[in-house]
Design a protein around this motif. Structure first.
Motif, mmCIF file in Angstrom:
data_model
loop_
_atom_site.group_PDB
_atom_site.id
_atom_site.type_symbol
_atom_site.label_atom_id
_atom_site.label_comp_id
_atom_site.label_asym_id
_atom_site.label_seq_id
_atom_site.Cartn_x
_atom_site.Cartn_y
_atom_site.Cartn_z
ATOM 1 N N UNK A 153 -20.907 -36.436 -77.770
ATOM 2 C CA UNK A 153 -22.220 -36.646 -78.375
ATOM 3 C C UNK A 153 -23.088 -37.485 -77.443
ATOM 4 N N UNK A 154 -24.393 -37.234 -77.474
ATOM 5 C CA UNK A 154 -25.303 -37.996 -76.630
ATOM 6 C C UNK A 154 -26.690 -37.390 -76.635
ATOM 7 N N UNK A 155 -27.471 -37.720 -75.626
ATOM 8 C CA UNK A 155 -28.829 -37.200 -75.474
ATOM 9 C C UNK A 155 -28.919 -36.358 -74.210
ATOM 10 N N UNK A 156 -29.717 -35.304 -74.278
ATOM 11 C CA UNK A 156 -29.921 -34.463 -73.106
ATOM 12 C C UNK A 156 -30.863 -35.193 -72.154
ATOM 13 N N UNK A 157 -30.346 -35.543 -70.989
ATOM 14 C CA UNK A 157 -31.151 -36.258 -69.998
ATOM 15 C C UNK A 157 -31.945 -35.264 -69.153
ATOM 16 N N UNK A 158 -31.249 -34.258 -68.608
ATOM 17 C CA UNK A 158 -31.938 -33.258 -67.801
ATOM 18 C C UNK A 158 -31.275 -31.893 -67.968
ATOM 19 N N UNK A 159 -32.096 -30.860 -68.042
ATOM 20 C CA UNK A 159 -31.616 -29.479 -68.011
ATOM 21 C C UNK A 159 -31.880 -28.970 -66.599
ATOM 22 N N UNK A 160 -30.815 -28.647 -65.882
ATOM 23 C CA UNK A 160 -30.925 -28.353 -64.460
ATOM 24 C C UNK A 160 -31.107 -26.862 -64.154
ATOM 25 N N UNK A 161 -31.053 -26.015 -65.178
ATOM 26 C CA UNK A 161 -31.158 -24.574 -64.948
ATOM 27 C C UNK A 161 -32.241 -23.991 -65.844
ATOM 28 N N UNK A 162 -32.549 -22.728 -65.628
ATOM 29 C CA UNK A 162 -33.547 -22.023 -66.429
ATOM 30 C C UNK A 162 -32.983 -20.664 -66.820
ATOM 31 N N UNK A 163 -33.543 -20.013 -67.846
ATOM 32 C CA UNK A 163 -33.039 -18.706 -68.272
ATOM 33 C C UNK A 163 -33.048 -17.689 -67.128
ATOM 34 N N UNK A 164 -32.013 -16.855 -67.112
ATOM 35 C CA UNK A 164 -31.837 -15.782 -66.119
ATOM 36 C C UNK A 164 -31.511 -16.301 -64.720
ATOM 37 N N UNK A 170 -19.170 -24.698 -60.411
ATOM 38 C CA UNK A 170 -19.360 -26.079 -59.996
ATOM 39 C C UNK A 170 -20.799 -26.544 -60.035
ATOM 40 N N UNK A 171 -21.761 -25.619 -60.228
ATOM 41 C CA UNK A 171 -23.169 -26.022 -60.304
ATOM 42 C C UNK A 171 -23.410 -26.869 -61.552
ATOM 43 N N UNK A 172 -24.285 -27.872 -61.428
ATOM 44 C CA UNK A 172 -24.631 -28.712 -62.569
ATOM 45 C C UNK A 172 -25.607 -27.959 -63.465
ATOM 46 N N UNK A 173 -25.260 -27.825 -64.740
ATOM 47 C CA UNK A 173 -26.098 -27.106 -65.697
ATOM 48 C C UNK A 173 -26.974 -28.063 -66.501
ATOM 49 N N UNK A 174 -26.346 -29.113 -67.022
ATOM 50 C CA UNK A 174 -27.035 -30.083 -67.877
ATOM 51 C C UNK A 174 -26.486 -31.469 -67.565
ATOM 52 N N UNK A 175 -27.352 -32.479 -67.648
ATOM 53 C CA UNK A 175 -26.901 -33.865 -67.518
ATOM 54 C C UNK A 175 -27.056 -34.522 -68.882
ATOM 55 N N UNK A 176 -25.949 -35.012 -69.410
ATOM 56 C CA UNK A 176 -25.904 -35.604 -70.744
ATOM 57 C C UNK A 176 -25.798 -37.118 -70.619
ATOM 58 N N UNK A 177 -26.616 -37.835 -71.371
ATOM 59 C CA UNK A 177 -26.570 -39.299 -71.363
ATOM 60 C C UNK A 177 -25.833 -39.780 -72.603
ATOM 61 N N UNK A 178 -24.776 -40.557 -72.393
ATOM 62 C CA UNK A 178 -24.006 -41.097 -73.511
ATOM 63 C C UNK A 178 -23.322 -42.378 -73.073
ATOM 64 N N UNK A 179 -23.364 -43.376 -73.926
ATOM 65 C CA UNK A 179 -22.694 -44.651 -73.662
ATOM 66 C C UNK A 179 -23.116 -45.237 -72.311
ATOM 67 N N UNK A 180 -24.423 -45.190 -72.040
ATOM 68 C CA UNK A 180 -25.012 -45.757 -70.826
ATOM 69 C C UNK A 180 -24.554 -45.042 -69.557
#
Length: 214
Positions: A153-164, A170-180
């Motif tokens: 659980x956490x907050x979406x910090x950055x979405x690194x991809x786009x549709x299509x 190994x590519x980063x898809x999403x960066x999730x912020x949780x517990x600092x």
């Protein structure tokens, strides 16, 4: 130091003989530039000591911005509960009869609401209650493809991809912020992003679908 072991571990790299943090490039000025941009866009009034607000943003990029925007707005925050409004919850202690699939069970419940024993009507031996495990079920994919769920659980910090967009393993898809901390959600395989179910700033729970990958 065992020189042979050191050489094997370093694999040709030079050993670090100074404080490791000294090898990290300074990032404070970059963070401050990013913070100034956010402050200007959202018209945030800073505290007398800017560094306090800057550190709040550094530690809590999503929640911190919401706090800074609304710190002078008491209606934004939950009210402090008044002690005279606190009522003692009703006791749930007692013995109950529950029918399940044609069989009746006698269930004893403690004052706190916990099931302390359970036995079938034809059985005289109480069965200790076993707490039910909460099952985590991922949301259905927003579109065709494999659902990529949030590992915590956490907050979406950055979405690194786009549709299509095509991604590799190994590519980063999403960066999730949780517990600092920031957690990178990486692609377990190559594919194409067929749908994105979240946006930056969203709160997510464990198992919630972030995006789909075909």
């Amino acid at each position: 130091v065992d020189q042979a072991l050191q050489a094997k571990v370093l694999e040709g790299s030079e050993p670090i003989t100074c404080r490791p943090a000294d090898n990290i490039a300074p990032e404070m000025h970059i963070l401050e530039q990013e913070f100034d941009k956010v402050v200007a866009e959202k018209d945030i009034t800073l505290a007398t000591n800017k560094i306090d607000d800057l550190l709040t943003y550094a530690l809590f990029p999503q929640v911190g911005v919401s706090f800074l925007e609304n710190r002078n707005n008491p209606d934004f925050f939950e009210p402090v509960p008044a002690s005279d409004n606190c009522e003692k919850p009703d006791s749930e202690e007692g013995t109950y009869t529950v029918s399940f699939k044609g069989t009746s069970y006698t269930v004893e419940v403690s004052a706190g609401g916990d099931v302390t024993s359970m036995k079938a009507s034809s059985d005289t031996t109480p069965v200790p209650a076993v707490p039910a495990e909460k099952e985590i079920v991922a949301d259905a994919p927003a579109s065709g493809g494999e659902a990529i769920g949030a590992p915590l659980s956490g907050n979406i910090w950055k979405v690194m991809v786009s549709p299509n967009q095509k991604v590799a393993k190994g590519d980063v898809l999403v960066i999730l912020e949780a517990m600092k901390m920031e957690t990178e959600i990486r692609a377990a395989r190559g594919g194409v992003v067929t749908g994105i179910s979240v946006k930056e700033g969203d709160s997510v729970t464990v198992g919630q679908t972030l995006l789909t990958l075909a």
